[in-house]
Design a protein around this motif. Structure first.
Motif, PDB file in Angstrom:
ATOM      1  N   TYR A   7       3.586  33.415  64.184  1.00  0.00           N
ATOM      2  CA  TYR A   7       3.136  32.229  63.950  1.00  0.00           C
ATOM      3  C   TYR A   7       2.232  32.659  62.521  1.00  0.00           C
ATOM      4  CZ  TYR A   7       0.378  27.711  63.608  1.00  0.00           C
ATOM      5  OH  TYR A   7      -0.217  26.368  63.375  1.00  0.00           O
ATOM      6  N   ARG A  40       1.531  25.084  72.063  1.00  0.00           N
ATOM      7  CA  ARG A  40       3.074  25.378  71.376  1.00  0.00           C
ATOM      8  C   ARG A  40       4.180  24.630  72.192  1.00  0.00           C
ATOM      9  NH1 ARG A  40       7.520  29.281  72.291  1.00  0.00           N
ATOM     10  NH2 ARG A  40       8.485  29.513  70.262  1.00  0.00           N
ATOM     11  N   THR A  41       4.659  23.664  71.487  1.00  0.00           N
ATOM     12  CA  THR A  41       5.851  22.994  71.662  1.00  0.00           C
ATOM     13  C   THR A  41       7.208  23.416  71.340  1.00  0.00           C
ATOM     14  OG1 THR A  41       5.352  21.171  70.403  1.00  0.00           O
ATOM     15  CG2 THR A  41       4.437  21.056  72.858  1.00  0.00           C
ATOM     16  N   ILE A  42       8.251  22.883  71.929  1.00  0.00           N
ATOM     17  CA  ILE A  42       9.603  23.370  71.233  1.00  0.00           C
ATOM     18  C   ILE A  42       9.739  22.267  70.351  1.00  0.00           C
ATOM     19  CG2 ILE A  42      12.084  23.612  71.911  1.00  0.00           C
ATOM     20  CD1 ILE A  42      10.174  26.082  72.748  1.00  0.00           C
ATOM     21  N   LYS A  43      10.497  22.646  69.319  1.00  0.00           N
ATOM     22  CA  LYS A  43      10.796  21.597  67.928  1.00  0.00           C
ATOM     23  C   LYS A  43      11.832  20.680  68.624  1.00  0.00           C
ATOM     24  CE  LYS A  43       9.668  24.544  64.074  1.00  0.00           C
ATOM     25  NZ  LYS A  43      10.404  24.970  62.877  1.00  0.00           N
ATOM     26  N   PRO A  44      12.071  19.646  68.164  1.00  0.00           N
ATOM     27  CA  PRO A  44      12.986  18.331  68.472  1.00  0.00           C
ATOM     28  C   PRO A  44      14.371  18.969  68.517  1.00  0.00           C
ATOM     29  CG  PRO A  44      11.306  17.481  67.400  1.00  0.00           C
ATOM     30  CD  PRO A  44      10.982  19.031  67.175  1.00  0.00           C
ATOM     31  N   ASP A  45      14.723  19.875  67.629  1.00  0.00           N
ATOM     32  CA  ASP A  45      16.351  20.342  67.638  1.00  0.00           C
ATOM     33  C   ASP A  45      16.330  21.531  68.387  1.00  0.00           C
ATOM     34  OD1 ASP A  45      14.831  22.309  66.383  1.00  0.00           O
ATOM     35  OD2 ASP A  45      15.667  22.297  64.437  1.00  0.00           O
ATOM     36  N   GLY A  49       9.607  27.085  68.062  1.00  0.00           N
ATOM     37  CA  GLY A  49       8.324  26.140  68.394  1.00  0.00           C
ATOM     38  C   GLY A  49       7.400  25.833  67.213  1.00  0.00           C
ATOM     39  N   GLN A  50       6.606  24.742  67.388  1.00  0.00           N
ATOM     40  CA  GLN A  50       5.454  24.251  66.691  1.00  0.00           C
ATOM     41  C   GLN A  50       4.328  24.154  67.425  1.00  0.00           C
ATOM     42  OE1 GLN A  50       7.466  20.307  65.616  1.00  0.00           O
ATOM     43  NE2 GLN A  50       6.660  19.424  67.508  1.00  0.00           N
ATOM     44  N   HIS A  51       2.976  24.323  66.503  1.00  0.00           N
ATOM     45  CA  HIS A  51       1.986  24.930  67.272  1.00  0.00           C
ATOM     46  C   HIS A  51       0.839  23.649  66.791  1.00  0.00           C
ATOM     47  CE1 HIS A  51       2.551  28.973  68.612  1.00  0.00           C
ATOM     48  NE2 HIS A  51       3.188  28.786  67.658  1.00  0.00           N
TER      49      HIS A  51
END
Length: 111
Positions: A7, A40-45, A49-51
């Motif tokens: 990141y 952290r979550t998984i990106k919609p696609d 991940g995004q933070h």
């Protein structure tokens, strides 16, 4: 510790810092580092991940720092699930990096 990803964060100065991302419940070694606490979550696609940035700090010993962090209630309230680590041995360098990152973004548990 199982590294999840990398990141990169940009400080107010424009300098970029590349952190290694680990699950928050990892067992920590006795290393000096600048660290970020994030959600952290998984990106919609579904790719990567995004933070959500929650806290930035520095320590001479991650193991001791996370044994009983004084901001744990704030981390829990914001559903923190990752700690991002940048190993830096020099205290002076850690403090400078921490200040640059803190000034460059929003870190709600630092307030």
């Amino acid at each position: 510790m199982a590294k999840l990803a990398d990141y990169t964060v940009t400080g107010r100065s424009g300098e970029t810092y590349k952190f290694e991302v680990y699950p928050k419940d990892s067992s920590w070694n006795e290393v000096a580092a600048v660290y970020l606490v994030t959600k952290r979550t998984i990106k919609p696609d579904g790719v990567g991940g995004q933070h959500e940035n929650i806290y930035v700090g520095e320590t001479e010993n991650l193991k001791v720092r996370f044994a009983s962090h004084d901001k744990e209630n704030c981390f829990a309230a914001r559903q923190a699930n990752c700690v991002c680590v940048l190993q830096v041995s020099s205290e002076q360098a850690r403090l400078a990096i921490e200040a640059d990152i803190l000034a460059g973004g929003r870190w709600p548990c630092n307030n």
